[in-house]
Design an enzyme around this catalytic site. Sequence first.
Site, mmCIF file in Angstrom:
data_model
loop_
_atom_site.group_PDB
_atom_site.id
_atom_site.type_symbol
_atom_site.label_atom_id
_atom_site.label_comp_id
_atom_site.label_asym_id
_atom_site.label_seq_id
_atom_site.Cartn_x
_atom_site.Cartn_y
_atom_site.Cartn_z
ATOM 1 N N ARG A 25 4.243 -6.838 4.453
ATOM 2 C CA ARG A 25 2.786 -6.976 4.102
ATOM 3 C C ARG A 25 1.886 -7.823 5.334
ATOM 4 O O ARG A 25 0.723 -7.965 5.413
ATOM 5 C CB ARG A 25 2.697 -7.228 2.822
ATOM 6 C CG ARG A 25 1.568 -7.472 2.422
ATOM 7 C CD ARG A 25 1.331 -6.880 0.914
ATOM 8 N NE ARG A 25 -0.202 -6.911 -0.116
ATOM 9 C CZ ARG A 25 -0.196 -7.624 -0.553
ATOM 10 N NH1 ARG A 25 0.313 -8.385 -1.029
ATOM 11 N NH2 ARG A 25 -1.713 -6.773 -0.945
ATOM 12 N N HIS A 34 -1.855 -8.736 6.512
ATOM 13 C CA HIS A 34 -2.971 -9.837 6.603
ATOM 14 C C HIS A 34 -2.663 -10.312 7.211
ATOM 15 O O HIS A 34 -4.387 -10.593 7.994
ATOM 16 C CB HIS A 34 -2.395 -9.913 5.311
ATOM 17 C CG HIS A 34 -2.511 -9.337 4.078
ATOM 18 N ND1 HIS A 34 -2.875 -9.938 2.666
ATOM 19 C CD2 HIS A 34 -2.544 -7.800 3.445
ATOM 20 C CE1 HIS A 34 -2.692 -8.935 2.022
ATOM 21 N NE2 HIS A 34 -3.287 -8.196 2.732
ATOM 22 N N ASP A 35 -2.040 -10.735 8.465
ATOM 23 C CA ASP A 35 -2.182 -12.546 9.520
ATOM 24 C C ASP A 35 -3.079 -11.399 10.992
ATOM 25 O O ASP A 35 -4.175 -11.883 10.890
ATOM 26 C CB ASP A 35 -0.944 -12.127 9.685
ATOM 27 C CG ASP A 35 -1.167 -14.083 10.435
ATOM 28 O OD1 ASP A 35 -1.916 -14.438 9.715
ATOM 29 O OD2 ASP A 35 -0.492 -13.752 11.460
ATOM 30 N N ASN A 51 -4.573 -12.195 -1.015
ATOM 31 C CA ASN A 51 -3.570 -12.988 -0.452
ATOM 32 C C ASN A 51 -2.469 -13.552 -1.679
ATOM 33 O O ASN A 51 -1.502 -13.606 -1.168
ATOM 34 C CB ASN A 51 -3.617 -13.985 1.028
ATOM 35 C CG ASN A 51 -4.341 -13.245 2.158
ATOM 36 O OD1 ASN A 51 -3.644 -12.380 1.865
ATOM 37 N ND2 ASN A 51 -4.957 -13.828 2.421
ATOM 38 N N PRO A 93 -8.162 -4.444 3.051
ATOM 39 C CA PRO A 93 -8.331 -3.105 2.065
ATOM 40 C C PRO A 93 -8.529 -3.633 0.668
ATOM 41 O O PRO A 93 -7.590 -4.689 0.635
ATOM 42 C CB PRO A 93 -8.378 -1.967 2.551
ATOM 43 C CG PRO A 93 -6.940 -2.497 3.268
ATOM 44 C CD PRO A 93 -7.433 -3.777 4.071
ATOM 45 N N HIS A 103 3.745 1.429 3.148
ATOM 46 C CA HIS A 103 4.004 1.990 1.639
ATOM 47 C C HIS A 103 4.850 3.637 1.064
ATOM 48 O O HIS A 103 5.694 2.826 0.329
ATOM 49 C CB HIS A 103 2.258 2.022 0.737
ATOM 50 C CG HIS A 103 1.935 1.477 1.025
ATOM 51 N ND1 HIS A 103 0.224 1.382 0.714
ATOM 52 C CD2 HIS A 103 1.732 -0.180 1.338
ATOM 53 C CE1 HIS A 103 0.022 0.270 0.587
ATOM 54 N NE2 HIS A 103 0.369 -1.014 1.156
ATOM 55 N N ASP A 151 6.861 3.784 -3.604
ATOM 56 C CA ASP A 151 8.173 4.890 -3.473
ATOM 57 C C ASP A 151 8.714 4.673 -4.461
ATOM 58 O O ASP A 151 10.114 3.824 -4.718
ATOM 59 C CB ASP A 151 8.962 4.895 -2.069
ATOM 60 C CG ASP A 151 9.689 6.176 -2.505
ATOM 61 O OD1 ASP A 151 10.384 6.690 -3.657
ATOM 62 O OD2 ASP A 151 9.969 6.659 -1.210
ATOM 63 N N ASP A 184 11.166 5.785 5.088
ATOM 64 C CA ASP A 184 11.261 7.093 5.447
ATOM 65 C C ASP A 184 9.848 7.058 5.222
ATOM 66 O O ASP A 184 9.332 6.774 5.290
ATOM 67 C CB ASP A 184 12.230 6.886 4.767
ATOM 68 C CG ASP A 184 11.679 7.345 3.233
ATOM 69 O OD1 ASP A 184 10.852 7.149 2.602
ATOM 70 O OD2 ASP A 184 13.140 7.756 2.058
#
Length: 326
Positions: free
Chosen positions: A61, A65-66, A90, A160, A190, A243, A251
């Site tokens: 993540r 963001h970076d 952040n 987002p 995700h 998940d 996966d």
Amino acid sequence: MIFFSFYFVSYLVGIAHCSAVHHQLSLDFYSKSCPQLDQLVSSVTSRRFRDFPVSGPATIRLFFHDCFVEVPSNNGGGGGVVVERDVGDNKSLAPEGFEAVDEVKALVETKCPAVVSCADILAIAARDFVHLAGGPYYQVKKGRRDSKVSLASKVKLNLPRANSTIDELLRLFTSKGLSLADLVALSGAHTIGFSHCDQFLGRLYNYKGTKKPDPFIDPRLLKALQMSCPHFGGNTDIVAPFDVQTPFLFDHMYYGNLEANMGLLASDQALFLDNRTRPLVQAFGKDKAKFFEAFSLGMEKMGAIRIKRGKKGEVRRVCSKHNKSG
Ligand code: HEM
């Protein structure tokens, strides 16, 4: 279920600032100056993945963001700027990602001092964690330099939100040179990791002001999430897995979950609800190899958004601060 306790010290983000031009980066960028770089990184990532599995999702993540929060290179630089880590979304970046980058950087500095950027370290570490969690292995092109500044004001505009619409997500991703397929494939990250309750509380209790839950949540998932995340007065540190079944396995379950109304964020579920993105959700849900290929391509493209090269950037000595800031 509380997984992380967060601390917010001034730190990096904005280390990378990743170029629209792919060929400026190269696979053999450090072949002379730090030939053992990949092994150095993987000695840390593999240990951290074993000891602190949350380092995986946190670092992936952080890389996202970076790459998205770009900072113009010619706006002053140096001290006094609000470092991006403290701002808005952040703030929920898990510390394990920063710690992983710091640890790799410290090791790399002992073998190849002052040559390897934090941005490249982050790109390689994110790739390692994807692979360690069961995802694809892809080559990482290198040659990014670290940003000399970071601007808090850039964060909000460039990231987002959990309830962004598909129109908003497409607008943001295409403004970075990424496609609809990249949006759907990269959202597949995700398949691992966690989200704080506040990011999806509206879906559980008051969907779009109706005072009812979002109709597009599986009833059993809804019940479970409502138990973990009370409407009022809940602990703000509580998180839920993206998940439910395999939160540390990279996966293609994410897409199957969306088809079963088991997406966690509104922005996740929207990928299945929208006609434009649904066919790809279904294709990736059926075919793991297809998802892995699209994800690897997306990560390469994302890692090349407006990188800094030459004098426009620097190789930070310590990833948490610009060199000038002492
Ligand atoms: C498409 C738009 C996206 C939105 C709206 C979004 C939003 C979010 C939110 C709200 C969280 C939970 C933050 C928290 O409460 O702790 C999260 C976590 C995460 N995101 Fe995204 N994200 C998006 C795309 C991506 C992309 C492109 C990647 C990487 C390729 C990514 C990787 C992750 C990971 C791995 C986590 C789990 C972090 C952890 O467990 O520490 N996301 N995202």
